[in-house]
Every structure is written in structure tokens, then in C-alpha cells.
Design an enzyme around this catalytic site. Structure first.
Site, PDB file in Angstrom:
ATOM      1  N   ARG A 112       0.988  -1.327   0.044  1.00 32.10           N
ATOM      2  CA  ARG A 112       0.099  -0.098   0.079  1.00 32.10           C
ATOM      3  C   ARG A 112       0.878   1.119   0.057  1.00 32.10           C
ATOM      4  NH1 ARG A 112      -4.989   1.850   3.588  1.00 32.10           N
ATOM      5  NH2 ARG A 112      -5.957   0.370   2.027  1.00 32.10           N
ATOM      6  N   HIS A 139      -7.637   0.821  -6.174  1.00 29.95           N
ATOM      7  CA  HIS A 139      -7.757   0.246  -4.948  1.00 29.95           C
ATOM      8  C   HIS A 139      -8.528  -1.043  -5.389  1.00 29.95           C
ATOM      9  CE1 HIS A 139      -7.836  -0.798  -0.846  1.00 29.95           C
ATOM     10  NE2 HIS A 139      -8.737   0.002  -0.289  1.00 29.95           N
ATOM     11  N   GLN A 142     -10.289  -3.733  -2.835  1.00 31.56           N
ATOM     12  CA  GLN A 142     -11.521  -3.301  -2.277  1.00 31.56           C
ATOM     13  C   GLN A 142     -12.793  -3.715  -3.100  1.00 31.56           C
ATOM     14  OE1 GLN A 142     -12.182  -1.163   1.019  1.00 31.56           O
ATOM     15  NE2 GLN A 142     -14.215  -1.710   0.277  1.00 31.56           N
ATOM     16  N   ASP A 234     -16.992   7.740  -1.125  1.00 32.45           N
ATOM     17  CA  ASP A 234     -15.577   7.717  -0.289  1.00 32.45           C
ATOM     18  C   ASP A 234     -15.146   9.038  -0.017  1.00 32.45           C
ATOM     19  OD1 ASP A 234     -13.170   6.745   0.571  1.00 32.45           O
ATOM     20  OD2 ASP A 234     -12.287   6.799  -1.653  1.00 32.45           O
ATOM     21  N   CYS A 274     -16.146   2.329   1.160  1.00 28.74           N
ATOM     22  CA  CYS A 274     -14.828   1.599   1.629  1.00 28.74           C
ATOM     23  C   CYS A 274     -14.559   1.665   2.808  1.00 28.74           C
ATOM     24  CB  CYS A 274     -13.823   1.754   0.597  1.00 28.74           C
ATOM     25  SG  CYS A 274     -13.446   3.775   0.596  1.00 28.74           S
ATOM     26  N   ARG A 302     -13.383  -7.742   2.935  1.00 26.19           N
ATOM     27  CA  ARG A 302     -12.315  -7.774   2.551  1.00 26.19           C
ATOM     28  C   ARG A 302     -11.522  -8.994   2.969  1.00 26.19           C
ATOM     29  NH1 ARG A 302     -10.286  -2.572   2.375  1.00 26.19           N
ATOM     30  NH2 ARG A 302      -8.525  -3.374   1.181  1.00 26.19           N
TER      31      ARG A 302
HETATM   32  N1  NVA Z   1      -9.762   7.211  -1.162  1.00 29.85           N
HETATM   33  C1  NVA Z   1      -9.266   6.693   0.068  1.00 29.85           C
HETATM   34  C2  NVA Z   1      -9.376   5.225   0.118  1.00 29.85           C
HETATM   35  C3  NVA Z   1      -8.942   4.806   1.675  1.00 29.85           C
HETATM   36  C4  NVA Z   1      -9.454   3.375   1.688  1.00 29.85           C
HETATM   37  C5  NVA Z   1      -7.832   6.883   0.205  1.00 29.85           C
HETATM   38  O1  NVA Z   1      -6.916   6.799  -0.828  1.00 29.85           O
HETATM   39  O2  NVA Z   1      -7.447   7.490   1.237  1.00 29.85           O
HETATM   40  N1   CP Z   2     -11.105   0.550   2.829  1.00 33.06           N
HETATM   41  C1   CP Z   2      -9.560   0.349   3.109  1.00 33.06           C
HETATM   42  O1   CP Z   2      -8.618   0.300   2.387  1.00 33.06           O
HETATM   43  O2   CP Z   2      -9.647   0.892   4.605  1.00 33.06           O
HETATM   44  P1   CP Z   2      -8.120   0.711   5.297  1.00 33.06           P
HETATM   45  O3   CP Z   2      -7.553   2.228   4.830  1.00 33.06           O
HETATM   46  O4   CP Z   2      -8.530   0.749   6.719  1.00 33.06           O
HETATM   47  O5   CP Z   2      -7.287  -0.315   4.748  1.00 33.06           O
END
Ligand code: NVA
Ligand code: CP
Length: 314
Positions: A112, A139, A142, A234, A274, A302
Site C-alpha cells: 500500500r 484500490h 476493495q 468515499d 469503503c 475484505r
Molecule cells: N480514497 C481513499 C480510500 C481509503 C481506503 C484514500 O486513498 O485514502
Molecule cells: N477501505 C480500506 O482500504 O480501509 P483501510 O484504509 O483501513 O485499509
């Protein structure tokens, strides 16, 4: 585990849903569903006995980290949480060297991070499968869980209208790609300046044509929500955009899933997010806590989706 078609998947990276066919995504969803049922019945499935997954995080996470760590454990393997604060990437060791070193010791790498290029570079230099646990662009893990959630609640995917309201971010991009492959009608409603990535839109629209789906980009959230089977949103400011949060609050005014928007969707529509959510911004407290919200089923999924990905590619 009768649905495990490992020959098709083993050794492959899981970076972008566009890289998989409709049948392959359907297979992953089925495996996730079967693993979920077996887990709930207490049936063990040590499909990755003795295998290890390195999990690199340069951003925060609750769901992704826990789902991968618990998932690999339930599959009989072991997961190593590697924060960039602790490993040498944080001190400038290259992604290429990191990929080569980890490949000598582990059976899979999840990452990540911010730049999508870092994910693809890691995959290029690793000799074990790489799983994208979120980049600024995509992502996909997800969205696999989201597709499982929609299938469970609606009994099908093809032909459903999924409306995403908000930032044209990594979630919007991956929902378009996954939805297009599975024959959904995906509508993204975002303000000008915050529309999804044009290249991804073009790929998704092409995929949609082949697979019986449709991808539309709009500005008006009310028009987008009309007759939706699934409403999705989101956060307005993603990880790494904290400095823009105040500016974005103004830009996204009106791009909220609230009772008014929910009424425009089909009466039996479900609401997804998400998570983490900012109640009062992209979604109201009433809607996220209301009877149409399935966000915690989605979060649980998940775990099952990640297990399916790992069991198939590692
Ligand atoms: N769009 C958000 C998703 C988090 C799971 C981010 O990238 O922070
Ligand atoms: N939805 C998601 O990816 O959550 P986290 O950022 O907690 O992993």
C-alpha cells in the site's frame, strides 16, 4: 475448496482488475464466497500452509492490514507487517532492491503506497506475486470485496446500476474497471476538476462494451443517483491530500449521500462505502447507520476477498 482454479492464477500479480477477465473475476468472487461460508462453519482451509506474505505499508490502514494479516493466518501462512517507518525503503533503499530481497524470502508481497508506479516497479522486479493494497490510482482489493458484497445482497452483478458520488479517486477508478468487466452500469458523479482519470475511463468504457456494461461520467449527483441499485461514496480528501481538505470541503458541497439522494435510487438500493467514513461530509450519519447501508458486510468481505486473492495467486 472445489472452485480453486490455481492453474489460471498462480504467480500472477493482482494490481489492476483490468488485468483479469470477467470469468476470472467471477471465479475470485466465488472462491471468496466459498471461503467465507467455510470459515463461518469452522472448516479450516490451510491452502497456504508454510507460506509467507510481506505487507509493505507507506500509508495507514485498518481494514487492509487486518484482512491480509488475519487472512494469511487463516490460510495456514504468516504475514509480516512492514511499515516504511521501520524498513529501509523509508531510508532510501530502492524499490528494485527491496523487490529482489523480499522475493528471496517470501511467497508474496502486498504493498500500500502513494505512487502507482512504485507498485508496478515492485512487480517488475519481484519474482513472487505482488498485490496492490491501494495506490493513489487504484484500490482493486476493495472492489473485489465490493463486488462480493453486491452479489450477496442482489444475487447478481450484471445489469445493476452502481452510482458513485464524490471524488474521482482510486476508488472511483477501480469501481469503473471492476464494474465494467462484470457488466454493471457504473455512473460516476464528480464536480469539475475532480473527475476520474481519463485514461482509466477510456479503458473501462472499452471493457464495458465487451462485457455488457456501461460507464458514464457526470457532474449532477441527483441525475446519477436516479434508479441506482447501489450507491457508493468515499472520502473527499484521500490519504496524502490532507492539506487540501478544507478546499475540497467546498468543492464537494452537494456531493453527499443523504436521505434526499437515497430517495432517488431504487427503494431496495444498498449503500456502500469503503471506509473510513467522514460522517456529515460525503455521507450522513442517518444513511450510513440506516437500513440500506451494508458497509460492515462490505468491510468483513475484505477478509474473504483477500483470502481468495492470496489462495489463488500465491
Ligand atoms: N480514497 C481513499 C480510500 C481509503 C481506503 C484514500 O486513498 O485514502
Ligand atoms: N477501505 C480500506 O482500504 O480501509 P483501510 O484504509 O483501513 O485499509
Amino acid at each position: 475448496m472445489t472452485l480453486l482454479n490455481k492453474a489460471k492464477f498462480q504467480g500472477r500479480d493482482f494490481i489492476c482488475l483490468h488485468d483479469f477477465s470477467k470469468e476470472e473475476i467471477a471465479n475470485m468472487i466465488e472462491v471468496a464466497h466459498q471461503l467465507k461460508l467455510e470459515t463461518k462453519k469452522g472448516i479450516p482451509h490451510p491452502l497456504l500452509k508454510g507460506k509467507t506474505l510481506a505487507m509493505i505499508f507507506t500509508k495507514s490502514s485498518t481494514r487492509t492490514r487486518v484482512a491480509f494479516e488475519v487472512g494469511i493466518y487463516q490460510l495456514g501462512g504468516y504475514g509480516l507487517f512492514l511499515s516504511d517507518r521501520d524498513i529501509q525503503i523509508g531510508r532510501g533503499e530502492t524499490i528494485e532492491d527491496t523487490a529482489r530481497v523480499l522475493s528471496r524470502m517470501v511467497d508474496g508481497i502486498m504493498i500500500r503506497t502513494f505512487s502507482h508506479q512504485q507498485v508496478t516497479d515492485l512487480a517488475k522486479h519481484a519474482t513472487v506475486p505482488v498485490i496492490n493494497g491501494l495506490s493513489d490510482l487504484l484500490h482493486p482489493t476493495q472492489v473485489l470485496a465490493d463486488l462480493l458484497t453486491i452479489k450477496e445482497h442482489k444475487g447478481k452483478l450484471e445489469g445493476l446500476k452502481l452510482t458513485y458520488i464524490g471524488d474521482g479517486n482510486n476508488m472511483a477508478n477501480s469501481l469503473m474497471l471492476g464494474g465494467a468487466k462484470m457488466g454493471l452500469h457504473v455512473v460516476i458523479a464528480s464536480p469539475d476538476g475532480y473527475k476520474p482519470d481519463e485514461q482509466i475511463v477510456a479503458i473501462a468504457q472499452k471493457d464495458a462494451k465487451v462485457n455488457g456494461g456501461l460507464v458514464e461520467i457526470m457532474t449532477d449527483p441527483a441525475a446519477a443517483a436516479k434508479n441506482a441499485d447501489v450507491l457508493y461514496t468515499d472520502v473527499w480528501a484521500s490519504m496524502g491530500q490532507e492539506d487540501e481538505a478544507e478546499l475540497r470541503k467546498k468543492a464537494f458541497e452537494g456531493y453527499q449521500i443523504n436521505e434526499g439522494i437515497l430517495k432517488l435510487a431504487k427503494p431496495e438500493a444498498i449503500v456502500l462505502h469503503c471506509l473510513p467514513a467522514h460522517r456529515g461530509e460525503e455521507i450522513t450519519h442517518e444513511v450510513i447507520e440506516g437500513p440500506q447501508s451494508v458497509v460492515f458486510d462490505e468491510a468483513e468481505n475484505r477478509l474473504h476477498a483477500h483470502k481468495a486473492i492470496m489462495a489463488l495467486v500465491m
